[in-house]
Scaffold this motif. Structure first.
Motif, PDB file in Angstrom:
ATOM      1  N   LEU A 165       0.828  -1.203   0.000  1.00 43.20           N
ATOM      2  CA  LEU A 165       0.000   0.000   0.000  1.00 43.20           C
ATOM      3  C   LEU A 165       0.868   1.260   0.000  1.00 43.20           C
ATOM      4  O   LEU A 165       0.526   2.261  -0.643  1.00 43.20           O
ATOM      5  CB  LEU A 165      -0.926  -0.008   1.215  1.00 43.20           C
ATOM      6  CG  LEU A 165      -2.050   1.034   1.214  1.00 43.20           C
ATOM      7  CD1 LEU A 165      -2.943   0.868  -0.014  1.00 43.20           C
ATOM      8  CD2 LEU A 165      -2.881   0.924   2.485  1.00 43.20           C
ATOM      9  N   PHE A 166       1.991   1.221   0.703  1.00 39.10           N
ATOM     10  CA  PHE A 166       2.901   2.364   0.759  1.00 39.10           C
ATOM     11  C   PHE A 166       3.459   2.670  -0.630  1.00 39.10           C
ATOM     12  O   PHE A 166       3.474   3.824  -1.075  1.00 39.10           O
ATOM     13  CB  PHE A 166       4.032   2.079   1.743  1.00 39.10           C
ATOM     14  CG  PHE A 166       4.976   3.228   1.965  1.00 39.10           C
ATOM     15  CD1 PHE A 166       4.510   4.458   2.408  1.00 39.10           C
ATOM     16  CD2 PHE A 166       6.334   3.077   1.740  1.00 39.10           C
ATOM     17  CE1 PHE A 166       5.382   5.536   2.609  1.00 39.10           C
ATOM     18  CE2 PHE A 166       7.211   4.126   1.944  1.00 39.10           C
ATOM     19  CZ  PHE A 166       6.735   5.359   2.378  1.00 39.10           C
ATOM     20  N   GLN A 167       3.899   1.629  -1.349  1.00 38.30           N
ATOM     21  CA  GLN A 167       4.434   1.832  -2.693  1.00 38.30           C
ATOM     22  C   GLN A 167       3.371   2.382  -3.639  1.00 38.30           C
ATOM     23  O   GLN A 167       3.634   3.288  -4.430  1.00 38.30           O
ATOM     24  CB  GLN A 167       4.957   0.504  -3.254  1.00 38.30           C
ATOM     25  CG  GLN A 167       6.215   0.002  -2.571  1.00 38.30           C
ATOM     26  CD  GLN A 167       6.678  -1.310  -3.163  1.00 38.30           C
ATOM     27  OE1 GLN A 167       7.286  -1.341  -4.236  1.00 38.30           O
ATOM     28  NE2 GLN A 167       6.373  -2.411  -2.484  1.00 38.30           N
ATOM     29  N   GLN A 168       2.172   1.813  -3.553  1.00 30.15           N
ATOM     30  CA  GLN A 168       1.095   2.280  -4.430  1.00 30.15           C
ATOM     31  C   GLN A 168       0.708   3.717  -4.128  1.00 30.15           C
ATOM     32  O   GLN A 168       0.404   4.496  -5.026  1.00 30.15           O
ATOM     33  CB  GLN A 168      -0.115   1.353  -4.299  1.00 30.15           C
ATOM     34  CG  GLN A 168       0.113  -0.024  -4.920  1.00 30.15           C
ATOM     35  CD  GLN A 168      -1.120  -0.910  -4.844  1.00 30.15           C
ATOM     36  OE1 GLN A 168      -2.239  -0.437  -4.744  1.00 30.15           O
ATOM     37  NE2 GLN A 168      -0.914  -2.219  -4.884  1.00 30.15           N
ATOM     38  N   SER A 169       0.719   4.072  -2.847  1.00 31.23           N
ATOM     39  CA  SER A 169       0.349   5.437  -2.457  1.00 31.23           C
ATOM     40  C   SER A 169       1.371   6.454  -2.943  1.00 31.23           C
ATOM     41  O   SER A 169       1.024   7.559  -3.368  1.00 31.23           O
ATOM     42  CB  SER A 169       0.207   5.528  -0.933  1.00 31.23           C
ATOM     43  OG  SER A 169      -0.818   4.670  -0.466  1.00 31.23           O
ATOM     44  N   GLY A 242      -5.655   9.467   3.474  1.00 26.26           N
ATOM     45  CA  GLY A 242      -6.449   8.247   3.523  1.00 26.26           C
ATOM     46  C   GLY A 242      -5.655   7.004   3.863  1.00 26.26           C
ATOM     47  O   GLY A 242      -6.237   5.919   4.000  1.00 26.26           O
ATOM     48  N   PHE A 243      -4.335   7.132   4.021  1.00 23.97           N
ATOM     49  CA  PHE A 243      -3.526   5.953   4.349  1.00 23.97           C
ATOM     50  C   PHE A 243      -3.895   5.482   5.753  1.00 23.97           C
ATOM     51  O   PHE A 243      -3.782   6.222   6.718  1.00 23.97           O
ATOM     52  CB  PHE A 243      -2.038   6.281   4.294  1.00 23.97           C
ATOM     53  CG  PHE A 243      -1.158   5.053   4.218  1.00 23.97           C
ATOM     54  CD1 PHE A 243      -0.602   4.662   3.025  1.00 23.97           C
ATOM     55  CD2 PHE A 243      -0.893   4.283   5.355  1.00 23.97           C
ATOM     56  CE1 PHE A 243       0.203   3.533   2.936  1.00 23.97           C
ATOM     57  CE2 PHE A 243      -0.105   3.158   5.283  1.00 23.97           C
ATOM     58  CZ  PHE A 243       0.451   2.775   4.077  1.00 23.97           C
ATOM     59  N   ASN A 244      -4.330   4.251   5.851  1.00 21.41           N
ATOM     60  CA  ASN A 244      -4.777   3.725   7.141  1.00 21.41           C
ATOM     61  C   ASN A 244      -4.626   2.209   7.149  1.00 21.41           C
ATOM     62  O   ASN A 244      -5.353   1.498   6.456  1.00 21.41           O
ATOM     63  CB  ASN A 244      -6.238   4.105   7.393  1.00 21.41           C
ATOM     64  CG  ASN A 244      -6.712   3.676   8.777  1.00 21.41           C
ATOM     65  OD1 ASN A 244      -5.908   3.421   9.677  1.00 21.41           O
ATOM     66  ND2 ASN A 244      -8.012   3.590   8.947  1.00 21.41           N
ATOM     67  N   VAL A 245      -3.659   1.726   7.892  1.00 20.91           N
ATOM     68  CA  VAL A 245      -3.433   0.282   8.002  1.00 20.91           C
ATOM     69  C   VAL A 245      -3.254  -0.085   9.467  1.00 20.91           C
ATOM     70  O   VAL A 245      -2.356   0.417  10.142  1.00 20.91           O
ATOM     71  CB  VAL A 245      -2.176  -0.167   7.222  1.00 20.91           C
ATOM     72  CG1 VAL A 245      -1.975  -1.670   7.373  1.00 20.91           C
ATOM     73  CG2 VAL A 245      -2.291   0.198   5.749  1.00 20.91           C
ATOM     74  N   SER A 246      -4.120  -0.949   9.944  1.00 21.34           N
ATOM     75  CA  SER A 246      -3.961  -1.549  11.271  1.00 21.34           C
ATOM     76  C   SER A 246      -4.058  -3.054  11.111  1.00 21.34           C
ATOM     77  O   SER A 246      -4.849  -3.548  10.303  1.00 21.34           O
ATOM     78  CB  SER A 246      -5.057  -1.070  12.237  1.00 21.34           C
ATOM     79  OG  SER A 246      -4.869   0.281  12.586  1.00 21.34           O
ATOM     80  N   GLY A 312      -8.333  -6.930  -1.639  1.00 22.34           N
ATOM     81  CA  GLY A 312      -8.292  -7.679  -2.892  1.00 22.34           C
ATOM     82  C   GLY A 312      -7.742  -6.862  -4.056  1.00 22.34           C
ATOM     83  O   GLY A 312      -6.787  -7.289  -4.739  1.00 22.34           O
ATOM     84  N   PRO A 313      -8.279  -5.668  -4.318  1.00 25.72           N
ATOM     85  CA  PRO A 313      -7.777  -4.848  -5.427  1.00 25.72           C
ATOM     86  C   PRO A 313      -6.316  -4.431  -5.264  1.00 25.72           C
ATOM     87  O   PRO A 313      -5.571  -4.344  -6.251  1.00 25.72           O
ATOM     88  CB  PRO A 313      -8.701  -3.627  -5.405  1.00 25.72           C
ATOM     89  CG  PRO A 313      -9.953  -4.121  -4.765  1.00 25.72           C
ATOM     90  CD  PRO A 313      -9.494  -5.087  -3.723  1.00 25.72           C
ATOM     91  N   VAL A 314      -5.889  -4.149  -4.018  1.00 24.10           N
ATOM     92  CA  VAL A 314      -4.506  -3.749  -3.765  1.00 24.10           C
ATOM     93  C   VAL A 314      -3.548  -4.879  -4.139  1.00 24.10           C
ATOM     94  O   VAL A 314      -2.528  -4.667  -4.798  1.00 24.10           O
ATOM     95  CB  VAL A 314      -4.316  -3.368  -2.279  1.00 24.10           C
ATOM     96  CG1 VAL A 314      -2.837  -3.095  -1.972  1.00 24.10           C
ATOM     97  CG2 VAL A 314      -5.164  -2.159  -1.922  1.00 24.10           C
ATOM     98  N   ILE A 315      -3.900  -6.077  -3.716  1.00 24.42           N
ATOM     99  CA  ILE A 315      -3.040  -7.241  -3.981  1.00 24.42           C
ATOM    100  C   ILE A 315      -3.038  -7.586  -5.471  1.00 24.42           C
ATOM    101  O   ILE A 315      -1.985  -7.874  -6.056  1.00 24.42           O
ATOM    102  CB  ILE A 315      -3.527  -8.437  -3.146  1.00 24.42           C
ATOM    103  CG1 ILE A 315      -3.286  -8.138  -1.646  1.00 24.42           C
ATOM    104  CG2 ILE A 315      -2.805  -9.720  -3.546  1.00 24.42           C
ATOM    105  CD1 ILE A 315      -4.010  -9.087  -0.719  1.00 24.42           C
TER     106      ILE A 315
END
Length: 323
Positions: A165-169, A242-246, A312-315
């Motif tokens: 997600l970090f790379q995509q962002s 909007g970056f939010n990962v827990s 799913g879409p991120v992966i």
């Protein structure tokens, strides 16, 4: 009337048959190696569950491999009697996209018992990086495209997902360096063999406190309140809106486990989450105890389904799969 009476008697007998549950030790399967973050949560939870489950022992069984899917498979195929449970993290929701074939169906082969906690993540780097804060790190990443080594603990791990997600962002491709677990990934980061990593506070807090790594940001939308991490900005406020990962953990049982048993486990879980000692241990790791509707089975399942749809879409966009 006679049929109603027979039904009532049958229900009463079924309920009484499980009244003494648990009558023997309960196995809590952790689908990762001992010593990792999920294992730490499981051992704390096992201790907190013991009292509300009548003092019965909760035995931890580590069944690592294949990104947590081996342990999940073991529980999915276990006897549905309440004596084999699963503690799993976000991998419960990401495995359907990561693995081309699974030996279980995430939303069909388990009874959902409730979420346990959410663990924020931190973006950290080796101490020799020429950046003192996230703004400087961002400039360094932009200037070194194609040269950045991003460590993770293996396909499907929390650090792998956060890294994707970090790379995509950022829209910056990095050289992903997968390891067989968190420990070797952290070892190489400490040694300077890799540049950065995004990992759970359960793994990074002590390293940040000791100054062995540089900490740049947290992955939640709100700043954390722990002494070691309270001054770190969020990635959201740093520009990645909007970056939010827990990384959350949930409790599961095999499909078909009798409802009286499920009710008893869920009630025990709710009491365990209010245990002061459990709360203290989790807080020290930067974890947040769940105290909302997701401690209920139905809401837990809805949450996991939403997470499946989120990741799913991120992966798929990253094109990183396992057989």
């Amino acid at each position: 009337m006679k049929r109603f009476a027979l039904t009532l008697v049958a229900a009463t007998l079924a309920s009484s048959a499980f009244a003494e549950y648990p009558e023997k030790p309960v196995t809590l399967v952790v689908p990762f190696a001992a010593g990792g973050p999920t294992d730490k949560v499981a051992r704390d939870l096992a201790e907190a569950l013991r009292k509300p489950l009548g003092g019965q022992a909760i035995v931890i069984e580590n069944v690592g491999g294949a990104g947590g899917t081996l342990g999940a498979t073991k529980v999915a195929k276990a006897a549905p009697d309440g004596y084999t449970l699963l503690l799993h993290h976000i991998g419960m929701a990401t495995s359907p996209a990561l693995y081309r074939t699974l030996q279980y169906k995430t939303l069909e082969d388990f009874e959902y018992l409730g979420l346990v906690n959410e663990v924020p993540m931190t973006l950290i780097g080796k101490t020799t990086l020429p950046a003192a804060n996230y703004a400087e790190l961002s400039k360094w990443l932009e200037a070194n495209k194609g040269k950045i080594n991003l460590a993770n603990a293996g396909l499907g791990s929390a650090s792998h997902l956060c890294g994707l997600l970090f790379q995509q962002s950022l829209k910056i491709d990095m050289t992903t360096v997968p390891y067989k677990g968190t420990a070797p990934a952290m070892t190489d980061l400490l040694g300077g063999q890799v540049d950065i990593m995004c990992d759970q506070t359960t793994n990074t807090t002590s390293q940040i406190e000791s100054g062995k790594v540089k900490a740049f940001a947290v992955t939640t939308t709100k700043r954390l309140t722990t002494p070691a991490l309270g001054k770190l900005p969020t990635l959201d406020e740093s520009g990645l809106k909007g970056f939010n990962v827990s990384i959350w953990h949930g409790l599961y049982a095999p499909k078909g486990t009798p409802k009286p048993v499920l009710d008893k486990i869920n009630a025990a879980l709710k009491l365990a989450l209010k245990d002061p000692e459990f709360d203290k241990r989790e807080e020290a790791l930067g974890a947040v105890i769940i105290n909302d509707a997701r401690v209920n089975p139905a809401d837990h399942k809805k949450f996991v389904e939403a997470e499946i749809n989120k990741w799913g879409p991120v992966i798929k966009a990253a094109g990183q799969y396992a057989d």
